[in-house]
Design a protein around this motif. Structure first.
Motif, PDB file in Angstrom:
ATOM      1  N   GLN A 397       0.835  -1.211   0.000  1.00  5.48           N
ATOM      2  CA  GLN A 397       0.000   0.000   0.000  1.00  5.48           C
ATOM      3  C   GLN A 397       0.868   1.258   0.000  1.00  5.48           C
ATOM      4  OE1 GLN A 397      -2.818  -0.013   3.197  1.00  5.48           O
ATOM      5  NE2 GLN A 397      -3.916   1.734   2.370  1.00  5.48           N
ATOM      6  N   ASN A 400       2.257   1.671  -3.463  1.00  6.64           N
ATOM      7  CA  ASN A 400       1.244   2.136  -4.411  1.00  6.64           C
ATOM      8  C   ASN A 400       0.924   3.613  -4.212  1.00  6.64           C
ATOM      9  OD1 ASN A 400       1.126  -0.375  -5.493  1.00  6.64           O
ATOM     10  ND2 ASN A 400      -0.623  -1.041  -4.256  1.00  6.64           N
ATOM     11  N   ASN A 401       1.005   4.048  -2.953  1.00  4.09           N
ATOM     12  CA  ASN A 401       0.745   5.463  -2.683  1.00  4.09           C
ATOM     13  C   ASN A 401       1.946   6.343  -3.035  1.00  4.09           C
ATOM     14  OD1 ASN A 401      -1.736   4.784  -1.740  1.00  4.09           O
ATOM     15  ND2 ASN A 401      -1.167   4.846   0.425  1.00  4.09           N
ATOM     16  N   LEU A 403       4.622   6.728  -1.538  1.00  7.16           N
ATOM     17  CA  LEU A 403       5.148   7.469  -0.398  1.00  7.16           C
ATOM     18  C   LEU A 403       6.643   7.234  -0.248  1.00  7.16           C
ATOM     19  CD1 LEU A 403       2.354   7.037   2.265  1.00  7.16           C
ATOM     20  CD2 LEU A 403       2.918   9.067   0.974  1.00  7.16           C
TER      21      LEU A 403
END
Lengths: 404, 189
Positions: A397, A400-401, A403
């Motif tokens: 996650q 995917n973000n 970050l």
């Protein structure tokens, strides 16, 4: 009889216990520069010198490069010498460590394992010490505080042996060992001194009889020069084993020769790792065994010299090896995993799966290990052994973000 | 196994609580382990700090932060606003909070835990003349949790702080132990 060798047995912080062990080895020169999580060791040694308990010259350096250079000089002058560092500090020492190995100067260094920046992080993985793997330094990885204490006493004897003469490093996990309090035995100074005689160098710098270290050499001799360093490291295996056994005879503790095997006799799956995570793996192995899984673990105690023959033998009978790496070489994969694959390539050995985990202090729980075993078995059964290493605990996650 | 998680702020001596409990347990013939979690950059004054103490009858092989502690020691109740302070705490777990306010007033009352507020800072100011209440918290915790010998705790404190400082901290610890016994009466184990 061994009780007679005990100075004290109490709950101590790992760093303080290690400093006490280094003190009992009585180095003549200590030079260091502070960096977390190594600082408590050199701080305590400085205290011991200041209050007269250790007769040694403590030199404050203006960087880790200077600290390493100072102990390079002092060991060349014939004094037992010691320093410690972590992370970026070890990287800054690296140039000097190659020189120590090449000119055969047995400085003892504690590598208190900490992640490499960026991002800045003070927690544990093995990237900092693994970067030194090509230098010629001896590296022993330890599992708990008592092993850290006992290995420090052993490693001076190994490094300074006339057939070895190489720098040597005890690699101990930052925080998990350095900042943890556990019951630990500290040996009497006299007992350590009987085990570890004073450093007697083959050569030492002397203004009356000048010597050159690391003189200019051309292509006619460089290969042979490097070969000799390599041979010294390979031959140090025998000394590491002999010293570990001699230590056991006198003090009673033994942590394996080059490897330590745990419940591997009939194991179909063997986990391989280094450092404190071994304790967690042992807990997971016991739990998996209760459920009927034939699992064992190999602790790589000596990473340099690399125990290639020993690993080939130890892994010959299992069907699957799972190597847990706390370091990696970008684009090539887990470092221990890659080297184990290389040393078993021409053998009819087990399938090997290599996971990268525990980076920047991310916890490896017994559940993590059980998960690795279950996933590895599935991959093996379906014939889908990954070619490369796998980052085990990636947070998809976050990726995917974007970050990271 | 007793698994104790200590919450405080940098400078409050939370790691020392873990260390002293570990020493006292070892003095009593048990095995123990204490360690800090210094994520967030480590030893900074005022920053949230966690420390851990494990106590068992067998040697302790666990090397990771505890996931499901059975006791919490909270030196600063305002941490409840900053982090999920009860995370992982086992049902029926013991919680000791340094505060003159009740758990209800603090918004910390939870039916599934045994939560006790204790005026540790006040006792520390009275005896030690400083708002450093770690040894006070040890005394109150020992009274509530049971399983600690007062003599072993005294030895641990004097071992860590020899001389007058240790004596004062022993006084603070014993006062807290007695006060907690009086305050919590028959609930004390």
């Amino acid at each position: 009889m061994r009780n007679a060798l005990i100075k004290k047995k109490e709950v101590m912080q790992g760093s303080i216990a290690v400093a006490e062990a280094v003190k009992s080895a009585r180095p003549g020169v200590i030079a260091a520069y502070p960096i977390t999580p190594q600082t408590y060791i050199i701080e305590h040694l400085a205290t011991l010198i200041a209050n007269g308990e250790l007769k040694s010259r403590y030199v404050r350096a203006d960087s880790e490069f200077s600290a390493a250079s100072i102990v390079y000089g002092s060991v060349a002058a014939g004094e037992r010498s010691y320093t410690a560092s972590s992370s970026q500090g070890l990287l800054l020492m690296t140039e000097v460590i190659f020189n120590m190995a090449g000119t055969r100067l047995p400085v003892v260094i504690t590598g208190v394992n900490r992640s490499i920046s960026p991002p800045i992080n003070i927690q544990n993985d093995h990237q900092d010490t693994m970067v030194l793997r090509d230098s010629g330094i001896i590296q022993l990885y330890v599992e708990n505080i008592q092993e850290a204490v006992d290995t420090h006493i052993q490693i001076f004897k190994i490094a300074e042996d006339k057939e070895v003469l190489l720098p040597a490093m005890v690699c101990m996990d930052g925080f998990v060992i350095s900042h943890t309090y556990e019951p630990v035995t500290i040996w009497k100074d006299e007992a350590v001194q009987e085990f570890l005689p004073p450093f007697s160098p083959v050569y030492k710098t002397d203004p009356q009889n000048p010597l050159t270290y690391g003189s200019l050499t051309d292509d006619d001799k460089v290969t042979e020069f490097k070969y000799m360093t390599n041979e010294a490291l390979v031959k140090s295996k025998k000394k590491i084993i002999a010293v570990a056994r001699e230590f056991q005879e006198i003090f009673g503790n033994h942590y394996g020769d080059l490897l330590q095997e745990y419940r591997t006799e009939d194991a179909e799956i063997i986990l391989v790792a280094m450092g404190t995570v071994i304790s967690t793996i042992k807990v997971a192995v016991d739990a998996l065994r209760k459920n009927g899984k034939k699992v064992g673990v190999i602790k790589v105690r000596s990473y340099r010299p690399f125990p290639d023959e020993e690993l080939r033998t130890a892994l010959s009978k299992c069907r699957l090896a799972v190597v847990v790496d706390k370091s990696y070489s970008c684009s090539s994969g887990g470092i221990l995993g890659s080297e184990i694959k290389a040393c078993l390539y021409n053998q009819r050995g087990p399938s090997i799966i290599n996971y990268i985990a525990g980076i920047g202090g991310r916890e490896i729980f017994p559940e993590t290990i059980k998960d690795m075993v279950v996933k590895s078995e599935k991959l093996a059964e379906s014939g889908k052994i990954p070619d490369g290493s796998v980052f085990f605990d990636l947070n998809k996650q976050l990726l995917n973000n974007q970050l990271l | 196994m007793k698994e104790i998680r200590i919450h405080g702020r940098g400078g409050q001596g939370s790691v020392v609580i873990a260390e002293l409990l570990a020493i006292a347990a070892y003095e009593d013939g048990l095995y123990s382990q204490a360690f800090p979690y210094l994520g967030g950059g480590g030893e900074r004054r005022g920053a949230p700090v966690q420390a851990f103490c494990r106590i068992d009858e067998e040697p302790i092989r666990l090397k990771y932060r505890m996931i499901e502690p059975n006791c919490l020691i909270i030196q600063d109740a305002s941490l409840n606003e900053a982090i999920n302070i009860f995370q992982g705490l086992q049902k029926g777990g013991l919680v000791l909070v340094n505060s003159t306010k009740s758990p209800e007033e603090l918004g910390m009352a939870r039916p599934e835990y045994k939560i006790y507020s204790f005026p540790a800072a006040e006792i520390a100011l009275e005896i030690l003349k400083k708002p450093v209440m770690n040894t006070v918290m040890i005394g109150a915790f020992a009274a509530l949790a049971g399983g600690f010998k007062l003599q072993c705790l005294k030895e641990a404190i004097i071992h860590k702080f020899p001389g007058e400082l240790g004596e004062k901290n022993i006084e603070a610890m014993v006062t807290a132990y007695r006060t907690a016994q009086d305050m919590f009466g028959e609930e004390v184990q």
